[in-house]
Design a protein around this motif. Structure first.
Motif, PDB file in Angstrom:
ATOM      1  N   ASP A  56       0.640   4.985   9.802  1.00 45.04           N
ATOM      2  CA  ASP A  56      -0.218   3.499   9.912  1.00 45.04           C
ATOM      3  C   ASP A  56      -0.769   3.182   8.736  1.00 45.04           C
ATOM      4  O   ASP A  56      -0.789   2.033   8.219  1.00 45.04           O
ATOM      5  CB  ASP A  56      -1.356   4.074  10.502  1.00 45.04           C
ATOM      6  N   GLN A  57      -1.091   4.124   7.576  1.00 44.27           N
ATOM      7  CA  GLN A  57      -1.759   3.741   6.271  1.00 44.27           C
ATOM      8  C   GLN A  57      -0.326   3.368   5.634  1.00 44.27           C
ATOM      9  O   GLN A  57      -0.628   2.098   4.692  1.00 44.27           O
ATOM     10  CB  GLN A  57      -1.955   5.269   5.789  1.00 44.27           C
ATOM     11  N   VAL A  58       0.627   3.764   5.653  1.00 44.83           N
ATOM     12  CA  VAL A  58       1.895   2.870   4.871  1.00 44.83           C
ATOM     13  C   VAL A  58       2.079   1.814   5.335  1.00 44.83           C
ATOM     14  O   VAL A  58       2.476   0.945   4.674  1.00 44.83           O
ATOM     15  CB  VAL A  58       3.263   3.959   4.900  1.00 44.83           C
ATOM     16  N   MET A  76       2.219  -1.730   3.504  1.00 45.01           N
ATOM     17  CA  MET A  76       3.179  -2.746   3.347  1.00 45.01           C
ATOM     18  C   MET A  76       2.855  -4.004   3.666  1.00 45.01           C
ATOM     19  O   MET A  76       3.251  -4.668   3.088  1.00 45.01           O
ATOM     20  CB  MET A  76       4.473  -2.037   4.347  1.00 45.01           C
ATOM     21  N   LEU A  77       2.104  -4.433   4.684  1.00 47.11           N
ATOM     22  CA  LEU A  77       1.610  -5.358   5.309  1.00 47.11           C
ATOM     23  C   LEU A  77       0.787  -6.067   3.969  1.00 47.11           C
ATOM     24  O   LEU A  77       0.756  -7.205   3.785  1.00 47.11           O
ATOM     25  CB  LEU A  77       0.545  -5.343   6.418  1.00 47.11           C
ATOM     26  N   ALA A  78      -0.215  -5.220   3.365  1.00 49.59           N
ATOM     27  CA  ALA A  78      -0.941  -5.909   2.300  1.00 49.59           C
ATOM     28  C   ALA A  78       0.032  -6.430   1.089  1.00 49.59           C
ATOM     29  O   ALA A  78      -0.173  -7.613   0.657  1.00 49.59           O
ATOM     30  CB  ALA A  78      -1.835  -4.881   1.682  1.00 49.59           C
ATOM     31  N   LEU A 110      -4.846  -3.251  -1.033  1.00 50.52           N
ATOM     32  CA  LEU A 110      -3.967  -2.239  -1.496  1.00 50.52           C
ATOM     33  C   LEU A 110      -4.591  -0.802  -1.196  1.00 50.52           C
ATOM     34  O   LEU A 110      -3.966   0.399  -1.123  1.00 50.52           O
ATOM     35  CB  LEU A 110      -3.485  -2.279  -3.004  1.00 50.52           C
ATOM     36  N   ALA A 111      -5.829  -0.818  -1.009  1.00 49.26           N
ATOM     37  CA  ALA A 111      -6.568   0.483  -0.878  1.00 49.26           C
ATOM     38  C   ALA A 111      -6.532   0.734   0.710  1.00 49.26           C
ATOM     39  O   ALA A 111      -6.972   1.885   0.992  1.00 49.26           O
ATOM     40  CB  ALA A 111      -8.163   0.198  -0.956  1.00 49.26           C
ATOM     41  N   ALA A 112      -6.015  -0.065   1.396  1.00 43.92           N
ATOM     42  CA  ALA A 112      -5.508  -0.030   2.899  1.00 43.92           C
ATOM     43  C   ALA A 112      -6.892   0.598   3.678  1.00 43.92           C
ATOM     44  O   ALA A 112      -7.963   0.004   3.451  1.00 43.92           O
ATOM     45  CB  ALA A 112      -4.460   1.057   3.061  1.00 43.92           C
ATOM     46  N   MET A 113      -6.443   1.727   4.498  1.00 43.99           N
ATOM     47  CA  MET A 113      -7.691   2.094   5.612  1.00 43.99           C
ATOM     48  C   MET A 113      -8.397   3.286   4.836  1.00 43.99           C
ATOM     49  O   MET A 113      -7.751   4.360   4.253  1.00 43.99           O
ATOM     50  CB  MET A 113      -7.113   2.484   6.739  1.00 43.99           C
ATOM     51  N   SER A 157      -1.058   6.361  -4.486  1.00 46.53           N
ATOM     52  CA  SER A 157      -1.464   4.793  -5.091  1.00 46.53           C
ATOM     53  C   SER A 157      -2.672   4.237  -4.316  1.00 46.53           C
ATOM     54  O   SER A 157      -3.634   3.472  -4.776  1.00 46.53           O
ATOM     55  CB  SER A 157      -0.133   4.183  -4.676  1.00 46.53           C
ATOM     56  N   VAL A 158      -2.770   4.654  -2.810  1.00 45.57           N
ATOM     57  CA  VAL A 158      -4.024   4.035  -1.964  1.00 45.57           C
ATOM     58  C   VAL A 158      -5.232   4.403  -2.755  1.00 45.57           C
ATOM     59  O   VAL A 158      -6.060   3.887  -2.882  1.00 45.57           O
ATOM     60  CB  VAL A 158      -3.592   4.185  -0.690  1.00 45.57           C
ATOM     61  N   GLY A 159      -4.982   5.736  -2.995  1.00 51.07           N
ATOM     62  CA  GLY A 159      -6.280   6.472  -3.510  1.00 51.07           C
ATOM     63  C   GLY A 159      -6.734   5.686  -4.818  1.00 51.07           C
ATOM     64  O   GLY A 159      -7.982   5.564  -5.065  1.00 51.07           O
ATOM     65  N   HIS A 160      -5.747   5.612  -5.699  1.00 50.54           N
ATOM     66  CA  HIS A 160      -6.003   4.910  -6.855  1.00 50.54           C
ATOM     67  C   HIS A 160      -6.785   3.313  -6.592  1.00 50.54           C
ATOM     68  O   HIS A 160      -7.539   3.219  -7.510  1.00 50.54           O
ATOM     69  CB  HIS A 160      -4.975   4.847  -7.909  1.00 50.54           C
ATOM     70  N   ALA A 161      -6.050   2.902  -5.935  1.00 51.59           N
ATOM     71  CA  ALA A 161      -6.515   1.621  -5.521  1.00 51.59           C
ATOM     72  C   ALA A 161      -8.137   1.382  -4.956  1.00 51.59           C
ATOM     73  O   ALA A 161      -8.813   0.761  -5.393  1.00 51.59           O
ATOM     74  CB  ALA A 161      -5.521   0.794  -4.575  1.00 51.59           C
ATOM     75  N   ALA A 162      -8.166   2.333  -4.176  1.00 54.24           N
ATOM     76  CA  ALA A 162      -9.608   2.417  -3.759  1.00 54.24           C
ATOM     77  C   ALA A 162     -10.712   2.828  -4.654  1.00 54.24           C
ATOM     78  O   ALA A 162     -11.753   2.401  -4.747  1.00 54.24           O
ATOM     79  CB  ALA A 162      -9.453   3.619  -2.534  1.00 54.24           C
TER      80      ALA A 162
END
Length: 325
Positions: free
Chosen positions: A126-128, A132-134, A144-147, A219-224
């Protein structure tokens, strides 16, 4: 304790009790509910949202009642009208209705005991998909930080303890424990972008980048983390420019910091998310505002940004005609 699912559950520790689990009857929420109920007996309850969008919705509810009886978990059900307005995204409409229903079940009229924490079964796939949607929408850091693993929403602490666990690992755990789940038939409907990502992109990514879930999660963690720093900077700048912002104080900042603090102000003070084009127009007008007679009147989000004297205001409807001083 060998599986990724079991390691994730061992690391999960809610701050408030009792704990609700968002329970659709699908594999992810079934595993989460069963694991939470086993670890914290009599401190867990299930929240089921009856969306009313499918003929099978009543069957989903009956299935959830059966599973909750087997697990010894109380079940709360809330029925919503999740139909979307013309031009609105059906997925977004259902998501908003779902979170509103969670809040109603948590502390609405007759909700006893009141609930402050809810766990949801969103997982690594779900996170990926969210990332991708973002990317497809040209999102900034918030997208890009997603959920987030934990966030405060509608008065609830929303936990997602399974973001590092794949859907396949969750189903393997269910098979071992012989727990039944149901598959939502809409998950195979490729009219929805998220479903096409799941059916086409994720298998392709797995072939080319077998570790993509872990690397994308980093990458999500870096964006967050970067977004958190931008949020901290925006708080500091907002304390300087004021709420509502003073235009002259905004003009002292760089354009990037103006964008950051205005986006933060609009979202946190007014719940307004400006588009990139709207924000760029607003920045242009702030820069051009060098005379007392310069007027600012722009559509921003669901309302309007207006100059009033030395300050910038936002209204969710066009304000009464007036002359900016």
């Amino acid at each position: 304790m060998n599986s990724a699912f079991e390691r994730a559950m061992a690391a999960f520790e809610p701050a408030h009790w009792p704990l609700a689990v968002g329970f659709s009857g699908g594999a992810d929420s079934t595993a989460l509910l069963a694991a939470c109920a086993a670890r914290w007996p009599e401190q867990v309850l299930a929240f089921h949202v009856h969306h009313g969008l499918q003929a099978a919705a009543d069957d989903f509810e009956r299935h959830c009642r059966t599973v909750c009886e087997r697990l010894g978990v109380p079940l709360r059900v809330h029925r919503v009208d999740a139909r979307h307005a013309p031009g609105d995204s059906p997925e977004d409409a259902a998501r908003r209705a779902r979170y509103e229903a969670f809040a109603e079940m948590a502390y609405g009229e007759g909700a006893s005991p009141a609930v402050e924490s809810i766990a949801l079964g969103h997982h690594a796939d779900d996170q990926v998909e969210t990332l991708m949607l973002a990317l497809s929408r040209g999102a900034g850091l918030p997208g890009l930080a997603a959920m987030p693993a934990c966030i405060r929403r509608n008065g609830l602490d929303v936990h997602r303890p399974l973001l590092a666990v794949s859907g396949a690992e969750i189903r393997a755990w269910l098979d071992v424990h012989e727990l039944p789940w149901i598959d939502d038939p809409t998950n195979g409907d490729e009219r929805y972008t998220r479903n096409r990502i799941r059916a086409v992109l994720l298998p392709a990514l797995a072939q080319v980048f077998p570790q993509f879930r872990a690397t994308f999660a980093r990458s999500v963690g870096h964006a967050a983390q970067a977004q958190q720093l931008l949020g901290d900077l925006a708080e500091q700048d907002l304390a300087t420019v004021g709420d509502p912002p003073r235009i002259a104080a905004l003009q002292v900042l760089s354009r990037a910091r103006q964008a950051n603090v205005l986006r933060h102000w609009l979202m946190h003070s007014h719940g307004c998310g400006p588009s990139a084009a709207q924000l760029a127009q607003l920045l242009d007008q702030v820069r051009a505002c060098t005379t007392r007679g310069h007027r600012i009147h722009l559509k921003v989000g669901g309302g309007f940004a207006e100059r009033e004297g030395d300050f910038l205001h936002w209204y969710n409807a066009p304000p009464s005609p007036k002359t900016s001083l």
